[in-house]
Write a protein that holds these residues in place. Structure first.
Motif, PDB file in Angstrom:
ATOM      1  N   SER A 180       6.916  22.005  49.911  1.00 48.63           N
ATOM      2  CA  SER A 180       8.088  22.756  49.493  1.00 48.63           C
ATOM      3  C   SER A 180       7.811  24.252  49.577  1.00 48.63           C
ATOM      4  O   SER A 180       6.663  24.673  49.716  1.00 48.63           O
ATOM      5  CB  SER A 180       8.490  22.387  48.058  1.00 48.63           C
ATOM      6  N   VAL A 181       8.865  25.044  49.486  1.00 46.61           N
ATOM      7  CA  VAL A 181       8.768  26.503  49.416  1.00 46.61           C
ATOM      8  C   VAL A 181       9.335  26.909  48.071  1.00 46.61           C
ATOM      9  O   VAL A 181      10.430  26.476  47.681  1.00 46.61           O
ATOM     10  CB  VAL A 181       9.548  27.179  50.559  1.00 46.61           C
ATOM     11  N   ARG A 182       8.601  27.740  47.322  1.00 45.61           N
ATOM     12  CA  ARG A 182       9.016  28.128  45.981  1.00 45.61           C
ATOM     13  C   ARG A 182       9.069  29.649  45.862  1.00 45.61           C
ATOM     14  O   ARG A 182       8.523  30.381  46.682  1.00 45.61           O
ATOM     15  CB  ARG A 182       8.043  27.552  44.947  1.00 45.61           C
ATOM     16  N   LYS A 183       9.742  30.096  44.795  1.00 45.14           N
ATOM     17  CA  LYS A 183       9.882  31.524  44.523  1.00 45.14           C
ATOM     18  C   LYS A 183       9.474  31.800  43.080  1.00 45.14           C
ATOM     19  O   LYS A 183       9.847  31.072  42.164  1.00 45.14           O
ATOM     20  CB  LYS A 183      11.328  31.983  44.740  1.00 45.14           C
ATOM     21  N   ILE A 184       8.683  32.875  42.902  1.00 48.17           N
ATOM     22  CA  ILE A 184       8.333  33.343  41.571  1.00 48.17           C
ATOM     23  C   ILE A 184       9.006  34.698  41.376  1.00 48.17           C
ATOM     24  O   ILE A 184       8.746  35.650  42.117  1.00 48.17           O
ATOM     25  CB  ILE A 184       6.814  33.499  41.400  1.00 48.17           C
ATOM     26  N   SER A 185       9.892  34.788  40.393  1.00 46.33           N
ATOM     27  CA  SER A 185      10.597  36.037  40.126  1.00 46.33           C
ATOM     28  C   SER A 185       9.668  37.017  39.422  1.00 46.33           C
ATOM     29  O   SER A 185       8.613  36.632  38.916  1.00 46.33           O
ATOM     30  CB  SER A 185      11.819  35.764  39.243  1.00 46.33           C
ATOM     31  N   PRO A 186      10.031  38.301  39.343  1.00 46.51           N
ATOM     32  CA  PRO A 186       9.204  39.259  38.596  1.00 46.51           C
ATOM     33  C   PRO A 186       8.996  38.842  37.143  1.00 46.51           C
ATOM     34  O   PRO A 186       7.993  39.209  36.530  1.00 46.51           O
ATOM     35  CB  PRO A 186      10.004  40.561  38.703  1.00 46.51           C
TER      36      PRO A 186
END
Length: 334
Positions: free
Chosen positions: A229-235
């Motif tokens: 999968s591809v994930r995102k970590i916000s600030p």
């Protein structure tokens, strides 16, 4: 892919140039999926460590970055070398030596140029001053434009790390994916370090090991996960799913939550916010648009060889350069 990483992950797993994974856009509509044509830029598709133009060879090109003069630098992990590829395709050895490979005792030793050595150099990043940062299994190494190699003390947070990728934020802090401990380590500009994110941050779907890393202009950190999968970590460190079905392998395009991948490795971002991931198991480059939809850009050569797509970097014209095991490919996007 790196043999040790296969075992650990269960896989076959902006400060000028900054992390060097984003580039200028081609002259095209950013909301439309792109296709690409792959051509051989350097390397002959056969294993080796020969320098030169037209005759050069790589054993395991993995990481890749580009400096402001258009020179590419690739980590050749099977040869434990950092190779330099000029704009005309000429390959030279920039740092490291093959002594450890031939003796079976590869080790990280600081020094200049070929007097330095690496264990298993993988992902890389480059800053605005031309310093290159290398994920070298147990540590993060820095190489100056003059070829001086040093080990960053902050990377010794764990003793059993398996660093696969490294990137920089807009302030110059370093982020390294540690597959051995399934964390993303942050090394601050003052040399201190700490855990930035762990799989435990996702209560219902912990990530299995971040691979490729890339920031966008808003400080969001995107990564390719070892669970396809591809994930995102916000600030604010909120982790969300961008595309893929965790723990599911396949080769399906479509909406982000319906698309499937098979052993993701590298990730890059163009100037308009589109993500590109190297799908090692499918020998393909996939694109993820801002709305999460996934398409296939190109299927790379090497379906029945040890070669496979790893790290990527854009040049100023929007061409994508890809470390592909035994070669460096240039992908022209349409």
């Amino acid at each position: 892919m790196r043999p040790k990483s296969q075992l650990l992950l269960g896989l076959l797993a902006i400060f000028a140039i900054s992390c060097s994974k984003s580039g200028s856009k081609p002259n095209q509509n950013s909301n439309l999926p792109k296709t690409g044509i792959a051509t051989m830029f350097a390397g002959n598709g056969q294993g080796g460590s020969t320098d030169g133009k037209g005759v050069a060879s790589f054993a395991g090109a993995y990481g890749i970055v580009m400096d402001k003069d258009g020179n590419l630098f690739a980590s050749d992990y099977k040869n434990t070398l950092i190779r330099k590829i000029g704009p005309d395709g000429t390959v030279t050895t920039f740092a490291g030596n093959v002594t450890g490979v031939s003796s079976g005792h590869a080790a990280s030793v600081d020094g200049t140029g070929t007097n330095a050595s690496f264990m298993a150099p993988a992902g890389m990043a480059i800053d605005g001053a031309g310093n290159i940062y290398v994920a070298d299994q147990l540590s993060i190494r820095m190489i100056t434009p003059g070829g001086v190699v040093t080990t960053l003390p902050g990377s010794s947070y764990f003793k059993n790390s398996d660093f696969l990728q490294v990137t920089l934020d807009a302030s110059g802090n370093i982020y390294a994916s540690d597959a051995g401990n399934k964390v993303i380590l942050k090394i601050n500009t003052d040399g201190t370090s700490g855990i930035y994110a762990t799989g435990g941050d996702l209560a219902n779907s912990p990530f299995h090991g971040a691979l490729g890393l890339v920031f966008d202009g808003s400080g969001n950190l995107f990564f390719a996960d070892g669970d396809n999968s591809v994930r995102k970590i916000s600030p604010a460190k909120t982790i969300s799913l961008v595309a893929g079905i965790p723990m599911t392998s396949g080769f399906a395009n479509g909406a982000g939550n319906q698309a499937t991948f098979f052993n993701l490795v590298g990730i890059a971002r163009d100037a308009t916010g589109n993500l590109f991931v190297s799908d090692y198991g499918n020998r393909a480059i996939r694109e993820i648009l801002p709305d999460g939809s996934v398409s296939t850009v190109v299927v790379t050569p090497g379906a029945n060889t040890p070669s496979g797509p790893s790290d990527m970097v854009f040049d100023a014209a929007g061409n994508l350069f890809l470390a592909n095991g035994q070669s460096i490919l240039k992908i022209t996007l349409n």
